[in-house]
Scaffold this motif. Structure first.
Motif, PDB file in Angstrom:
ATOM      1  N   GLU A  38       0.770  -1.221  -0.112  1.00  0.00           N
ATOM      2  CA  GLU A  38      -0.080   0.008  -0.121  1.00  0.00           C
ATOM      3  C   GLU A  38       0.718   1.355   0.040  1.00  0.00           C
ATOM      4  N   LEU A  39       1.981   1.259   0.738  1.00  0.00           N
ATOM      5  CA  LEU A  39       2.686   2.434   1.061  1.00  0.00           C
ATOM      6  C   LEU A  39       3.613   2.685  -0.499  1.00  0.00           C
ATOM      7  N   PHE A  40       4.080   1.583  -0.895  1.00  0.00           N
ATOM      8  CA  PHE A  40       4.956   1.730  -2.207  1.00  0.00           C
ATOM      9  C   PHE A  40       3.979   2.130  -3.233  1.00  0.00           C
ATOM     10  N   ASN A  41       2.708   1.574  -3.490  1.00  0.00           N
ATOM     11  CA  ASN A  41       1.822   1.834  -4.362  1.00  0.00           C
ATOM     12  C   ASN A  41       1.772   3.474  -4.363  1.00  0.00           C
ATOM     13  N   ARG A  42       1.284   4.037  -3.211  1.00  0.00           N
ATOM     14  CA  ARG A  42       0.992   5.394  -2.866  1.00  0.00           C
ATOM     15  C   ARG A  42       2.461   6.340  -3.404  1.00  0.00           C
ATOM     16  N   LEU A  43       3.612   5.750  -3.231  1.00  0.00           N
ATOM     17  CA  LEU A  43       4.811   6.265  -3.581  1.00  0.00           C
ATOM     18  C   LEU A  43       4.960   6.060  -5.233  1.00  0.00           C
ATOM     19  N   GLY A  44       4.272   5.238  -5.811  1.00  0.00           N
ATOM     20  CA  GLY A  44       4.266   4.896  -7.221  1.00  0.00           C
ATOM     21  C   GLY A  44       5.343   3.880  -7.535  1.00  0.00           C
ATOM     22  N   LEU A  45       5.683   3.121  -6.606  1.00  0.00           N
ATOM     23  CA  LEU A  45       6.534   2.080  -6.684  1.00  0.00           C
ATOM     24  C   LEU A  45       5.964   0.609  -6.524  1.00  0.00           C
ATOM     25  N   THR A  46       6.667  -0.305  -7.092  1.00  0.00           N
ATOM     26  CA  THR A  46       6.238  -1.695  -7.110  1.00  0.00           C
ATOM     27  C   THR A  46       7.103  -2.432  -5.760  1.00  0.00           C
ATOM     28  N   MET A  47       6.630  -3.437  -5.224  1.00  0.00           N
ATOM     29  CA  MET A  47       7.413  -4.016  -4.244  1.00  0.00           C
ATOM     30  C   MET A  47       8.957  -4.556  -4.821  1.00  0.00           C
ATOM     31  N   THR A  48       8.732  -4.795  -6.149  1.00  0.00           N
ATOM     32  CA  THR A  48      10.274  -5.137  -6.660  1.00  0.00           C
ATOM     33  C   THR A  48      11.057  -3.941  -6.638  1.00  0.00           C
ATOM     34  N   THR A  49      10.509  -2.777  -7.283  1.00  0.00           N
ATOM     35  CA  THR A  49      11.227  -1.472  -7.195  1.00  0.00           C
ATOM     36  C   THR A  49      11.950  -1.011  -5.981  1.00  0.00           C
ATOM     37  N   ALA A  50      10.909  -1.196  -4.736  1.00  0.00           N
ATOM     38  CA  ALA A  50      11.119  -0.908  -3.420  1.00  0.00           C
ATOM     39  C   ALA A  50      12.467  -1.688  -2.907  1.00  0.00           C
ATOM     40  N   VAL A  51      12.495  -2.821  -3.171  1.00  0.00           N
ATOM     41  CA  VAL A  51      13.461  -3.889  -2.798  1.00  0.00           C
ATOM     42  C   VAL A  51      14.724  -3.656  -3.442  1.00  0.00           C
ATOM     43  N   ASN A  52      14.731  -3.230  -4.708  1.00  0.00           N
ATOM     44  CA  ASN A  52      15.902  -2.915  -5.571  1.00  0.00           C
ATOM     45  C   ASN A  52      16.345  -1.733  -5.032  1.00  0.00           C
ATOM     46  N   ILE A  53      15.599  -0.905  -4.518  1.00  0.00           N
ATOM     47  CA  ILE A  53      16.186   0.594  -4.232  1.00  0.00           C
ATOM     48  C   ILE A  53      16.857   0.360  -2.703  1.00  0.00           C
ATOM     49  N   PHE A  54      16.294  -0.432  -1.879  1.00  0.00           N
ATOM     50  CA  PHE A  54      17.065  -0.833  -0.639  1.00  0.00           C
ATOM     51  C   PHE A  54      18.372  -1.586  -1.015  1.00  0.00           C
ATOM     52  N   LEU A  55      18.192  -2.556  -1.747  1.00  0.00           N
ATOM     53  CA  LEU A  55      19.479  -3.207  -2.127  1.00  0.00           C
ATOM     54  C   LEU A  55      20.655  -2.455  -2.627  1.00  0.00           C
ATOM     55  N   LYS A  56      20.211  -1.640  -3.663  1.00  0.00           N
ATOM     56  CA  LYS A  56      21.352  -0.882  -4.171  1.00  0.00           C
ATOM     57  C   LYS A  56      21.766   0.240  -3.233  1.00  0.00           C
ATOM     58  N   THR A  57      20.929   0.666  -2.248  1.00  0.00           N
ATOM     59  CA  THR A  57      21.440   1.562  -1.675  1.00  0.00           C
ATOM     60  C   THR A  57      22.281   1.023  -0.594  1.00  0.00           C
ATOM     61  N   ALA A  58      22.043  -0.233   0.115  1.00  0.00           N
ATOM     62  CA  ALA A  58      22.818  -0.777   1.069  1.00  0.00           C
ATOM     63  C   ALA A  58      24.382  -1.064   0.232  1.00  0.00           C
ATOM     64  N   ILE A  59      24.319  -1.387  -1.021  1.00  0.00           N
ATOM     65  CA  ILE A  59      25.517  -1.628  -1.554  1.00  0.00           C
ATOM     66  C   ILE A  59      26.251  -0.436  -1.832  1.00  0.00           C
ATOM     67  N   ARG A  60      25.678   0.612  -2.300  1.00  0.00           N
ATOM     68  CA  ARG A  60      26.226   1.861  -2.166  1.00  0.00           C
ATOM     69  C   ARG A  60      26.825   2.659  -1.072  1.00  0.00           C
ATOM     70  N   GLU A  61      26.408   2.328   0.192  1.00  0.00           N
ATOM     71  CA  GLU A  61      26.520   2.866   1.281  1.00  0.00           C
ATOM     72  C   GLU A  61      27.432   1.690   2.243  1.00  0.00           C
ATOM     73  N   ASN A  62      27.659   0.390   1.407  1.00  0.00           N
ATOM     74  CA  ASN A  62      28.472  -0.527   2.129  1.00  0.00           C
ATOM     75  C   ASN A  62      27.937  -0.861   3.534  1.00  0.00           C
ATOM     76  N   GLY A  63      26.709  -1.060   3.469  1.00  0.00           N
ATOM     77  CA  GLY A  63      26.134  -1.470   4.988  1.00  0.00           C
ATOM     78  C   GLY A  63      24.572  -1.133   4.913  1.00  0.00           C
ATOM     79  N   ILE A  64      23.663  -1.549   5.936  1.00  0.00           N
ATOM     80  CA  ILE A  64      22.225  -1.272   5.892  1.00  0.00           C
ATOM     81  C   ILE A  64      22.121   0.244   6.005  1.00  0.00           C
ATOM     82  N   PRO A  65      21.278   0.793   4.904  1.00  0.00           N
ATOM     83  CA  PRO A  65      21.134   2.015   4.864  1.00  0.00           C
ATOM     84  C   PRO A  65      20.234   2.954   6.033  1.00  0.00           C
ATOM     85  N   PHE A  66      20.229   2.430   7.071  1.00  0.00           N
ATOM     86  CA  PHE A  66      19.692   2.958   8.102  1.00  0.00           C
ATOM     87  C   PHE A  66      20.183   2.372   9.502  1.00  0.00           C
ATOM     88  N   GLU A  67      19.923   3.242  10.464  1.00  0.00           N
ATOM     89  CA  GLU A  67      20.656   2.909  11.761  1.00  0.00           C
ATOM     90  C   GLU A  67      20.009   1.635  12.440  1.00  0.00           C
TER      91      GLU A  67
END
Length: 91
Positions: free
Chosen positions: A20-49
């Protein structure tokens, strides 16, 4: 780029709320998970505390210390059940 499938387990309520949240943001679950994974790779860790526990503030520390002091002080009346406490309070 070759795609690969990723299968994860999550409880139904979490999946529905995330969808529901991702749909409101105009994202699919796949896109949201990919964003998380790519951000984790870019930041070399979990992208939140990540925290094991929060440190208590000064007010909480004082309350904990007071509770421990009261628990050890035989001159302070203690109660074994809620009925005794209510009677003492007159409620």
């Amino acid at each position: 780029m070759t795609n690969a499938n990723l299968s994860i387990r999550v409880d139904k309520d979490t999946k529905e709320k995330a969808n529901e949240l991702f749909n409101r943001l105009g994202l699919t679950m796949t896109t949201a998970v990919n964003i998380f994974l790519k951000t984790a790779i870019r930041e070399n860790g979990i992208p939140f505390e990540l925290k094991l526990e929060e440190e208590p503030n000064e007010t909480t520390i004082r309350a904990i210390e007071e509770g421990r002091r009261i628990a050890k002080d035989d001159s302070i009346k203690g109660y074994d059940n809620i009925e005794e406490l209510r009677k003492a309070l007159g409620v």
